[in-house]
Design a protein around this motif. Structure first.
Motif, PDB file in Angstrom:
ATOM      1  N   GLY A  19       0.840  -1.095   0.036  1.00  0.00           N
ATOM      2  CA  GLY A  19      -0.194  -0.115   0.038  1.00  0.00           C
ATOM      3  C   GLY A  19       0.734   1.179  -0.044  1.00  0.00           C
ATOM      4  N   LEU A  23       1.102   3.945  -2.901  1.00  0.00           N
ATOM      5  CA  LEU A  23       0.827   5.453  -2.674  1.00  0.00           C
ATOM      6  C   LEU A  23       1.882   6.312  -3.069  1.00  0.00           C
ATOM      7  CD1 LEU A  23      -0.917   5.010   0.900  1.00  0.00           C
ATOM      8  CD2 LEU A  23      -1.936   5.938  -1.242  1.00  0.00           C
ATOM      9  N   SER A  71      -2.433  12.985  15.424  1.00  0.00           N
ATOM     10  CA  SER A  71      -3.483  11.901  15.104  1.00  0.00           C
ATOM     11  C   SER A  71      -3.273  10.635  15.685  1.00  0.00           C
ATOM     12  CB  SER A  71      -3.643  11.915  13.673  1.00  0.00           C
ATOM     13  OG  SER A  71      -2.409  11.529  12.947  1.00  0.00           O
ATOM     14  N   GLY A  86      -5.708  -0.244   7.660  1.00  0.00           N
ATOM     15  CA  GLY A  86      -6.144  -0.090   6.451  1.00  0.00           C
ATOM     16  C   GLY A  86      -4.986   0.709   5.825  1.00  0.00           C
ATOM     17  N   THR A  87      -5.270   1.077   4.352  1.00  0.00           N
ATOM     18  CA  THR A  87      -4.448   1.498   3.440  1.00  0.00           C
ATOM     19  C   THR A  87      -4.201   3.025   3.776  1.00  0.00           C
ATOM     20  OG1 THR A  87      -4.907   0.016   1.383  1.00  0.00           O
ATOM     21  CG2 THR A  87      -3.887   2.284   1.111  1.00  0.00           C
ATOM     22  N   ARG A  88      -5.377   3.625   4.371  1.00  0.00           N
ATOM     23  CA  ARG A  88      -5.485   4.965   4.617  1.00  0.00           C
ATOM     24  C   ARG A  88      -4.557   5.221   5.881  1.00  0.00           C
ATOM     25  NH1 ARG A  88     -10.898   8.369   6.087  1.00  0.00           N
ATOM     26  NH2 ARG A  88      -9.974  10.408   6.575  1.00  0.00           N
ATOM     27  N   GLN A  89      -4.554   4.371   6.795  1.00  0.00           N
ATOM     28  CA  GLN A  89      -3.723   4.391   7.943  1.00  0.00           C
ATOM     29  C   GLN A  89      -2.253   4.233   7.575  1.00  0.00           C
ATOM     30  OE1 GLN A  89      -6.034   1.618  10.380  1.00  0.00           O
ATOM     31  NE2 GLN A  89      -6.159   3.056  11.927  1.00  0.00           N
ATOM     32  N   ALA A  91      -0.713   5.285   4.718  1.00  0.00           N
ATOM     33  CA  ALA A  91      -0.461   6.647   4.162  1.00  0.00           C
ATOM     34  C   ALA A  91      -0.409   7.536   5.117  1.00  0.00           C
ATOM     35  CB  ALA A  91      -1.650   6.836   3.409  1.00  0.00           C
ATOM     36  N   GLN A  92      -1.155   7.559   6.449  1.00  0.00           N
ATOM     37  CA  GLN A  92      -1.189   8.534   7.379  1.00  0.00           C
ATOM     38  C   GLN A  92       0.144   8.569   8.024  1.00  0.00           C
ATOM     39  OE1 GLN A  92      -3.998   7.673  10.430  1.00  0.00           O
ATOM     40  NE2 GLN A  92      -3.583   9.398  11.685  1.00  0.00           N
ATOM     41  N   GLU A  95       2.923   9.831   5.882  1.00  0.00           N
ATOM     42  CA  GLU A  95       3.289  11.320   5.626  1.00  0.00           C
ATOM     43  C   GLU A  95       3.753  12.076   6.996  1.00  0.00           C
ATOM     44  OE1 GLU A  95      -0.774  11.889   4.459  1.00  0.00           O
ATOM     45  OE2 GLU A  95      -0.442  11.101   2.499  1.00  0.00           O
TER      46      GLU A  95
END
Length: 338
Positions: A19, A23, A71, A86-89, A91-92, A95
């Protein structure tokens, strides 16, 4: 913890790594490069901080103050050990300017953080000295905890995770060790964001003073009690027990959905009678079913002893210090403090 709900971390690590790669490809650079190109990943001049779960979030927010945007990977009400990323986390994480986590508590998070490769990544376990607290039958943390009886040996069953070399990772439940971690977090934030070093230093001092006062309250409140033994469903309080001269007995090997074994109930009944235990403690983020089963069998009361792994509307306090003060009041009552 419920072993059945835990995640195969090797498989998760692979998917999270893919993931992050995907990204990065979409952006044309690595997550860390993207953060650097955007001014170090700061949003509105603030350091972008990701904390793994509440005890890390608390320190990041209190020490970082107005200079950080914090966060957390573990939302309120989610049992940290059961966290699925998940993928969003993922990415978090990639970043972030700064990541604060505690290795050994959340294997899936450990893997994801390793894959993210963020420069300013701090493992709170490295900021203090971890200890071994013996073995617990079937408890998810395996041999990282103690039940407080130096001479007793319990057989080991499968466990889902453990700290370095079988050590207990629940350091935040000891205000003294948590203060050591706070000092390390403050120093690492100063290094990550030297422009605001003075503010981080000042905030660290405030947090440490608060934790020192909490330690004094526990020491005084638990100095003279009718018993030194407490029973809890989650064997998370080894450091706290050791710090204040208590003995922790956990209902080892029992998931929230299952009934305690007859052998363990018998053992706990004997312990309760011998050590004049009157209360079985349960926690806020898992079912109280096991505690009530053991309590009913032994004629004991139940109450909350919160491992402070998350803050919800069920928590007896708005933040770490308030919940720990509630824990102290519960222990004073259960142990017969004079």
């Amino acid at each position: 913890m419920n072993v059945r709900r835990l995640i195969p971390t090797a498989a998760l690590a692979g998917s999270l790594t893919l993931g992050l790669v995907a990204l990065s490809a979409l952006s044309g650079c690595s997550p860390s490069d993207a953060a650097d190109d955007a001014g170090g990943g700061k949003s509105g001049g603030k350091l972008a901080v990701v904390a793994s779960f509440y005890p890390m979030q608390y320190l990041a927010e209190e020490i970082g103050g107005s200079h950080v945007d914090v966060s957390t990977l573990t939302k309120p009400g989610v049992e940290p050990h059961d966290l699925e990323l998940g993928t969003r986390q993922a990415a978090q994480l990639g970043e972030a300017d700064y990541i604060l986590y505690l290795k050994g508590i959340q294997p899936a998070v450990d893997e994801a953080i390793s894959a993210a490769g963020v420069k300013n990544t701090v493992d709170a376990a490295s900021l203090t000295t971890l200890e071994k607290h013996g073995a617990e039958v079937g408890h998810d943390h395996g041999d990282e905890h103690a039940d407080g009886h130096a001479g007793e040996e319990h057989a080991e069953e499968d466990h889902a995770h453990e700290g370095e070399a079988g050590t207990d990772p629940h350091i935040w439940l000891d205000p003294v060790k948590y203060a050591e971690v706070a000092k390390g977090v403050g120093a690492s934030l100063e290094k990550a964001d030297p422009d605001n070093a003075a503010a981080y230093r000042k905030n660290t001092t405030t947090v440490v003073e608060r934790l020192t006062a909490l330690d004094s309250a526990f020491e005084q409140g638990l100095a003279d009690t009718a018993t030194k033994t407490f029973i809890t469903t989650h064997s998370a309080f080894g450091y706290l027990a050791e710090r204040y001269g208590l003995t922790q007995e956990s209902i080892a090997g029992i998931s929230p959905e299952s009934e305690p074994s007859p052998a363990r109930i018998k053992e706990l009944r004997t312990i309760a009678a011998k050590d004049k235990v009157g209360t079985v403690f349960f926690e806020t983020l898992v079912s109280d079913r096991t505690a009530k089963t053991v309590a009913a069998d032994s004629g004991l009361k139940t109450d909350v002893l919160d491992p402070v792994e998350g803050i919800t509307d069920k928590s007896k306090g708005a933040d770490y210090v308030e919940v720990m003060e509630s824990n102290l009041a519960a222990l004073e009552k259960a142990l017969g403090a004079k």
